[in-house]
Design a protein around this motif. Structure first.
Motif, PDB file in Angstrom:
ATOM      1  N   LEU A 174       0.830  -1.202   0.000  1.00 42.53           N
ATOM      2  CA  LEU A 174       0.000   0.000   0.000  1.00 42.53           C
ATOM      3  C   LEU A 174       0.870   1.260   0.000  1.00 42.53           C
ATOM      4  O   LEU A 174       0.601   2.210  -0.743  1.00 42.53           O
ATOM      5  N   ALA A 175       1.902   1.271   0.808  1.00 41.31           N
ATOM      6  CA  ALA A 175       2.805   2.426   0.858  1.00 41.31           C
ATOM      7  C   ALA A 175       3.473   2.642  -0.493  1.00 41.31           C
ATOM      8  O   ALA A 175       3.590   3.787  -0.963  1.00 41.31           O
ATOM      9  N   LEU A 176       3.887   1.570  -1.139  1.00 40.34           N
ATOM     10  CA  LEU A 176       4.514   1.666  -2.454  1.00 40.34           C
ATOM     11  C   LEU A 176       3.521   2.190  -3.485  1.00 40.34           C
ATOM     12  O   LEU A 176       3.848   3.054  -4.305  1.00 40.34           O
ATOM     13  N   HIS A 177       2.288   1.710  -3.440  1.00 38.85           N
ATOM     14  CA  HIS A 177       1.251   2.166  -4.364  1.00 38.85           C
ATOM     15  C   HIS A 177       0.993   3.663  -4.185  1.00 38.85           C
ATOM     16  O   HIS A 177       0.912   4.406  -5.167  1.00 38.85           O
ATOM     17  N   ARG A 178       0.874   4.105  -2.944  1.00 43.75           N
ATOM     18  CA  ARG A 178       0.631   5.524  -2.681  1.00 43.75           C
ATOM     19  C   ARG A 178       1.791   6.392  -3.156  1.00 43.75           C
ATOM     20  O   ARG A 178       1.587   7.486  -3.700  1.00 43.75           O
ATOM     21  N   LEU A 179       3.008   5.910  -2.961  1.00 43.54           N
ATOM     22  CA  LEU A 179       4.179   6.640  -3.431  1.00 43.54           C
ATOM     23  C   LEU A 179       4.165   6.741  -4.953  1.00 43.54           C
ATOM     24  O   LEU A 179       4.396   7.815  -5.516  1.00 43.54           O
ATOM     25  N   ALA A 180       3.870   5.643  -5.632  1.00 44.23           N
ATOM     26  CA  ALA A 180       3.819   5.646  -7.089  1.00 44.23           C
ATOM     27  C   ALA A 180       2.754   6.611  -7.604  1.00 44.23           C
ATOM     28  O   ALA A 180       2.975   7.329  -8.590  1.00 44.23           O
ATOM     29  N   GLU A 181       1.613   6.656  -6.948  1.00 44.94           N
ATOM     30  CA  GLU A 181       0.547   7.579  -7.350  1.00 44.94           C
ATOM     31  C   GLU A 181       1.005   9.033  -7.208  1.00 44.94           C
ATOM     32  O   GLU A 181       0.725   9.857  -8.077  1.00 44.94           O
TER      33      GLU A 181
END
Length: 70
Positions: free
Chosen positions: A23-30
């Motif tokens: 989830l943290a990686l997804h939010r960073l990518a967004e």
């Protein structure tokens, strides 16, 4: 969560840790994508150029980000 911790957590055998890291990686990518789209628009890129760079249609990228730049 720093990059090293994120990397370790993504490899965790504990699904709770791995999923939080995902989830943290997804939010960073967004956030990175949104910043890059804003930068491209600021430099005069068309929605078509941005869509091509992201591998999506111009319509989808326009729909996702145009409201943020209005």
């Amino acid at each position: 969560m720093d990059v090293e911790e994120l990397s370790v957590n993504l490899s965790s055998d504990d699904p709770a840790i791995g999923l939080r890291a995902s989830l943290a990686l997804h939010r960073l990518a967004e956030r990175v994508e949104a910043n890059q789209v804003a930068s491209a628009r600021g430099k005069g890129w068309s929605w078509q150029q941005i869509g091509d760079a992201l591998g999506v249609t111009r319509q989808s990228v326009h729909t996702k980000y145009n409201k943020e730049s209005s």
